[in-house]
Design an enzyme around this catalytic site. Structure first.
Site, mmCIF file in Angstrom:
data_model
loop_
_atom_site.group_PDB
_atom_site.id
_atom_site.type_symbol
_atom_site.label_atom_id
_atom_site.label_comp_id
_atom_site.label_asym_id
_atom_site.label_seq_id
_atom_site.Cartn_x
_atom_site.Cartn_y
_atom_site.Cartn_z
ATOM 1 N N ASP A 59 0.850 -1.192 0.000
ATOM 2 C CA ASP A 59 0.000 0.000 0.000
ATOM 3 C C ASP A 59 0.882 1.237 0.000
ATOM 4 O O ASP A 59 2.058 1.157 -0.363
ATOM 5 C CB ASP A 59 -0.990 -0.032 1.175
ATOM 6 C CG ASP A 59 -2.218 -0.882 0.853
ATOM 7 O OD1 ASP A 59 -2.907 -0.584 -0.131
ATOM 8 O OD2 ASP A 59 -2.479 -1.865 1.576
ATOM 9 N N VAL A 60 0.361 2.381 0.399
ATOM 10 C CA VAL A 60 1.051 3.663 0.220
ATOM 11 C C VAL A 60 2.445 3.665 0.837
ATOM 12 O O VAL A 60 3.416 4.101 0.208
ATOM 13 C CB VAL A 60 0.201 4.820 0.799
ATOM 14 C CG1 VAL A 60 1.010 6.114 0.858
ATOM 15 C CG2 VAL A 60 -1.053 5.034 -0.058
ATOM 16 N N HIS A 61 2.581 3.196 2.072
ATOM 17 C CA HIS A 61 3.881 3.215 2.727
ATOM 18 C C HIS A 61 4.899 2.364 1.974
ATOM 19 O O HIS A 61 6.089 2.707 1.915
ATOM 20 C CB HIS A 61 3.755 2.731 4.177
ATOM 21 C CG HIS A 61 5.000 2.901 4.983
ATOM 22 N ND1 HIS A 61 5.898 1.873 5.178
ATOM 23 C CD2 HIS A 61 5.510 3.978 5.634
ATOM 24 C CE1 HIS A 61 6.909 2.304 5.916
ATOM 25 N NE2 HIS A 61 6.700 3.579 6.207
ATOM 26 N N CYS A 62 4.435 1.259 1.389
ATOM 27 C CA CYS A 62 5.337 0.375 0.645
ATOM 28 C C CYS A 62 5.884 1.046 -0.609
ATOM 29 O O CYS A 62 6.972 0.695 -1.076
ATOM 30 C CB CYS A 62 4.604 -0.902 0.247
ATOM 31 S SG CYS A 62 3.948 -1.836 1.651
ATOM 32 N N GLY A 63 5.144 1.990 -1.158
ATOM 33 C CA GLY A 63 5.531 2.603 -2.426
ATOM 34 C C GLY A 63 6.046 4.024 -2.319
ATOM 35 O O GLY A 63 6.153 4.731 -3.320
#
Length: 242
Positions: free
Chosen positions: A221-225
């Site tokens: 999700d957002v944190h991963c990207g």
């Protein structure tokens, strides 16, 4: 207890003495050798990807310790959906605007297998909750439960059922949160509304980002990207006495 002015390092691992995934020994030994941010082992091997940012994150606050710990919470999810069902919104569906199956609140609440899975996943999160409270000196008032739902994949490991809102990026008081595509009630996503009500009283601003196809379907999700350039500590850590 002991103080850590530069914080602690949180490491995702398997249960002690298990044969699960562990951080490479040479890396963990390197982190331990620095001493000033004594690592804390958390249990993340219940997750398919196995990263701690799948069930926890930190956000700033102006009170208490200067931050809150956010924990993914299937319990909070089911409490919210049961509340909405009692209010007569049982036929409100997830994933509006997406070309996938759209389960309703009623569908999810009557899925006994899914509920059993999430009881187990909640136990895994609670294990980490106790560790974090002990190691970081936290109380329940320092923790916010964020509605989350997981599903069991091959091998009995968990993946997020919808974009995982704790997997967010922090930009000062601004939060980039995965858009959960929850049921629309009176034109508003009930999951977004619940999280906004939890976080905006802390002076934070919530922006929900559609990462469904770009990251969520690829097990992130957002944190991963994303990555953020942080302001470094003014103190030189190598001069800090552990």
């Amino acid at each position: 207890g002991k103080e850590y002015p530069l914080g602690r390092i949180l490491i995702g691992n398997s249960f002690p003495r298990s044969n699960g995934r562990q951080m490479t020994k040479v890396v963990k030994d390197f982190l331990l050798a620095q001493k000033v941010q004594d690592p804390v082992d958390l249990y993340s091997d219940w997750l398919q990807v196995g990263h701690v940012d799948e069930f926890m994150s930190f956000v700033p606050s102006n009170d208490r310790k200067g931050f809150r710990l956010l924990l993914a919470s299937p319990t909070a999810f089911y409490q919210l959906f049961k509340e909405k069902q009692k209010q007569g919104y049982g036929d409100a569906a997830m994933f509006q605007g997406l070309s996938i199956e759209k389960p309703t609140i009623d569908d999810i609440l009557k899925d006994k297998s899914l509920k059993k899975q999430n009881n187990y996943f909640q136990n895994c999160i609670d294990w980490n909750r106790d560790i974090l409270k002990k190691e970081l000196g936290l109380t329940e008032q320092d923790i916010i439960d964020i509605p989350a739902l997981f599903k069991m994949e091959t091998g009995g490991m968990a993946d997020s059922y919808f974009p995982n809102m704790v997997n967010l990026v922090v930009l000062g008081k601004y939060l980039g949160i995965p858009k959960p595509f929850g049921p629309l009630i009176n034109g508003k996503c009930c999951l977004e509304k619940a999280v906004t009500c939890l976080l905006e009283p802390l002076g934070l601003r919530c922006t929900f980002i559609d990462d469904f196809h770009s990251y969520h379907l690829n097990l992130g999700d957002v944190h991963c990207g994303t990555n953020v350039r942080r302001k470094p500590f003014t103190v030189k850590w190598w001069n800090t006495k552990p």
